[in-house]
Design an enzyme around this catalytic site. Structure first.
Site, PDB file in Angstrom:
ATOM      1  N   LYS A 130      53.354  24.929 -44.284  1.00 35.59           N
ATOM      2  CA  LYS A 130      54.089  26.194 -44.169  1.00 35.59           C
ATOM      3  C   LYS A 130      55.534  25.919 -43.780  1.00 35.59           C
ATOM      4  CE  LYS A 130      49.953  28.209 -42.283  1.00 35.59           C
ATOM      5  NZ  LYS A 130      49.520  28.595 -40.937  1.00 35.59           N
ATOM      6  N   GLY A 170      46.345  24.952 -36.111  1.00 32.93           N
ATOM      7  CA  GLY A 170      44.911  24.888 -36.407  1.00 32.93           C
ATOM      8  C   GLY A 170      44.544  23.655 -37.204  1.00 32.93           C
ATOM      9  N   GLY A 176      50.169  29.646 -34.661  1.00 34.62           N
ATOM     10  CA  GLY A 176      51.218  30.636 -34.901  1.00 34.62           C
ATOM     11  C   GLY A 176      51.842  31.112 -33.601  1.00 34.62           C
TER      12      GLY A 176
HETATM   13  P1  ADP Z   1      48.945  23.676 -38.886  1.00 36.75           P
HETATM   14  O1  ADP Z   1      47.734  24.540 -39.151  1.00 36.75           O
HETATM   15  O2  ADP Z   1      48.619  22.475 -38.071  1.00 36.75           O
HETATM   16  O3  ADP Z   1      50.089  24.466 -38.359  1.00 36.75           O
HETATM   17  P2  ADP Z   1      49.821  23.930 -41.633  1.00 36.75           P
HETATM   18  O4  ADP Z   1      48.870  25.052 -41.805  1.00 36.75           O
HETATM   19  O5  ADP Z   1      51.258  24.213 -41.683  1.00 36.75           O
HETATM   20  O6  ADP Z   1      49.449  23.102 -40.294  1.00 36.75           O
HETATM   21  O7  ADP Z   1      49.581  22.828 -42.764  1.00 36.75           O
HETATM   22  C1  ADP Z   1      48.357  22.152 -42.902  1.00 36.75           C
HETATM   23  C2  ADP Z   1      48.153  21.759 -44.314  1.00 36.75           C
HETATM   24  O8  ADP Z   1      49.283  21.086 -44.822  1.00 36.75           O
HETATM   25  C3  ADP Z   1      46.980  20.812 -44.489  1.00 36.75           C
HETATM   26  O9  ADP Z   1      45.933  21.499 -45.120  1.00 36.75           O
HETATM   27  C4  ADP Z   1      47.557  19.685 -45.367  1.00 36.75           C
HETATM   28  O10 ADP Z   1      46.699  19.348 -46.433  1.00 36.75           O
HETATM   29  C5  ADP Z   1      48.830  20.301 -45.880  1.00 36.75           C
HETATM   30  N1  ADP Z   1      49.836  19.291 -46.273  1.00 36.75           N
HETATM   31  C6  ADP Z   1      50.317  18.294 -45.519  1.00 36.75           C
HETATM   32  N2  ADP Z   1      51.179  17.534 -46.223  1.00 36.75           N
HETATM   33  C7  ADP Z   1      51.253  18.072 -47.447  1.00 36.75           C
HETATM   34  C8  ADP Z   1      51.970  17.738 -48.639  1.00 36.75           C
HETATM   35  N3  ADP Z   1      52.768  16.689 -48.681  1.00 36.75           N
HETATM   36  N4  ADP Z   1      51.801  18.524 -49.708  1.00 36.75           N
HETATM   37  C9  ADP Z   1      50.975  19.584 -49.664  1.00 36.75           C
HETATM   38  N5  ADP Z   1      50.277  19.960 -48.582  1.00 36.75           N
HETATM   39  C10 ADP Z   1      50.404  19.217 -47.475  1.00 36.75           C
HETATM   40 MG    MG Z   2      47.269  25.921 -40.746  1.00 36.87          MG
END
Ligand code: ADP
Ligand code: MG
Length: 395
Positions: free
Chosen positions: A199, A352, A376
């Site tokens: 994100k 998460g 978030g």
């Molecule tokens: P968090 O829940 O820890 O805040 P996000 O929801 O922002 O994290 O992102 C998590 C997702 O990002 C994971 O499902 C992972 O597969 C994806 N991700 C990480 N690196 C990449 C990438 N280079 N391209 C696409 N998706 C990615």
């Molecule tokens: Mg997430």
């Protein structure tokens, strides 16, 4: 902020807003971390002789009763973990909820059905939300806010109910806010922030606010390609937010002026498709082939990031470094998790998916200082925003 120690709860009906939004596979809970995190407050209230009415949401049923979003599996797991019978109401504020609330004895626990089955819970219309909050508040005499993962939402159970009942913050919110303060006030330095995940635009606000506070910012995951593009590199088919390139360029310039170090990957695992079995190779970060997408930071970057975490005193990490759900792209996330552990710093994991990554990649949760239950919510706090649920508890 008042805590439950400041409330006289004995014999009283106490509505607890918890965060029980767990991942489900059918009706099987795949990660009960959030349920476990809600136990201390519920147990503390039981020990003090309260009649505990727990309310929570699950997923996004959008104001409609949808059986696949029922909290029934959560009620079963909560009962197992508490070692107690849970009275589960089949509605949120209807006949069943009223009967369940009225029938509770001191020290007993009830769970209401998914708050988001009611359109009033998430309504943007103050009157509609308020009318639902009236009905929810009528079930209890006191309110305890403990759903940290929802505290950034202006929802009835988070924002409006505490304005209608004497209230306090539960132990989870107290703990989470305490950690967030350590990341924003009188921070122990050096302070490193590691950002990744998918994100991108969600996380740029955090960079904006932490640019004045952090000593170094390490960037990986899907958001890194917008950074590489801002430096003028080709990123092939990688995740890219074109409309954010100028913003990112401005951050890089501001950081340079302020003496804040941006650490970007030097190599990338580039694949032909978004699939575990896709052909992939390690390429320099400034030479991603046009027909490939970056799905992880490369091994040299993993070493570089771990080295830049060594010797820090505070680390906040949000967002996996790559698509860790697929083994070929999990290496970077593993390297960062290990880097946090080896740093010996005060380490906080937010988000998460980051928390899930730590667990599924086999790390011991206890090896980190804190794993947040609210991605978030912690991001919005770090952005410097006012969180509706916290301000309602502070009033
Ligand atoms: P968090 O829940 O820890 O805040 P996000 O929801 O922002 O994290 O992102 C998590 C997702 O990002 C994971 O499902 C992972 O597969 C994806 N991700 C990480 N690196 C990449 C990438 N280079 N391209 C696409 N998706 C990615
Ligand atoms: Mg997430």
């Amino acid at each position: 902020m008042r805590t439950i120690d400041d409330l006289d709860v004995r014999g009283k009906r106490v509505l607890v807003r918890a965060d029980l939004n767990v991942p489900l596979d059918g009706d099987r809970i795949t990660d009960d971390g959030r349920i476990r995190a809600s136990l201390p407050t519920i147990n503390a209230l039981r020990e003090r002789g309260a009649k505990v009415i727990v309310c929570a949401h699950l997923g996004r049923p959008k104001g409609e009763v949808k059986p696949e979003f029922s909290l029934a599996p959560v009620a079963r797991r909560l009962g197992e973990l508490l070692g107690a019978e849970i009275a589960f109401a089949s509605d949120v504020v209807g006949e069943s909820a009223r009967a369940v609330a009225a029938g509770l004895g001191d020290g007993q626990v009830a769970l209401l059905e998914n708050l988001r089955f009611e359109p009033g819970e998430t309504s943007k219309d103050d009157a509609e939300r308020g009318a639902f909050a009236d009905r929810l508040a009528a079930l209890a005499e006191l309110y305890v806010g403990d759903g940290f993962g929802a505290v950034h939402r202006k929802h009835a159970s988070v924002y409006d109910v505490p304005r209608r009942l004497p209230h306090a913050a539960g132990g989870l919110i107290v703990a989470e806010v305490g950690v967030l303060k350590r990341l924003t006030e009188n921070v122990e330095r050096p302070y490193a922030v590691v950002l990744g995940g998918s994100k991108v635009s969600d996380k740029l606000g955090v960079i904006d606010n932490l640019l004045d506070k952090a000593d170094r910012i390490l960037v990986g995951g899907g958001m890194v390609y917008t950074f590489l593009a801002a430096q003028g590199h080709q990123v092939g088919k990688s995740l890219l937010e074109r409309d954010q390139i100028d913003t990112v360029r401005e951050y890089l310039a501001r950081a340079e002026k302020a003496g804040v170090e941006f650490v970007l990957p030097v190599d990338i695992v580039a694949a032909t498709a978004f699939a575990a079995d896709a052909d992939h190779e390690v390429v320099p970060a400034d030479a991603i082939p046009a027909d490939r997408m970056g799905l992880d930071i490369g091994p040299a970057s993993g070493r570089l990031f771990a080295e830049r975490l060594a010797g820090t005193k505070t680390v906040f990490w949000n967002g996996p470094m790559g698509v860790f759900e697929m083994e070929p792209f999990a290496h970077g996330t593993r390297a960062i998790a290990q880097g946090l552990i080896d740093s010996g710093a005060f380490t906080v994991v937010g988000g998460g998916d980051s928390a899930a990554a730590v667990r599924t990649l086999g790390f011991d949760e206890a090896a980190f200082s804190h794993i947040s239950t609210g991605g978030g919510a912690s991001l919005e706090y770090l952005e410097g925003k006012t969180l509706p649920g916290l301000s309602a508890l502070e009033d």
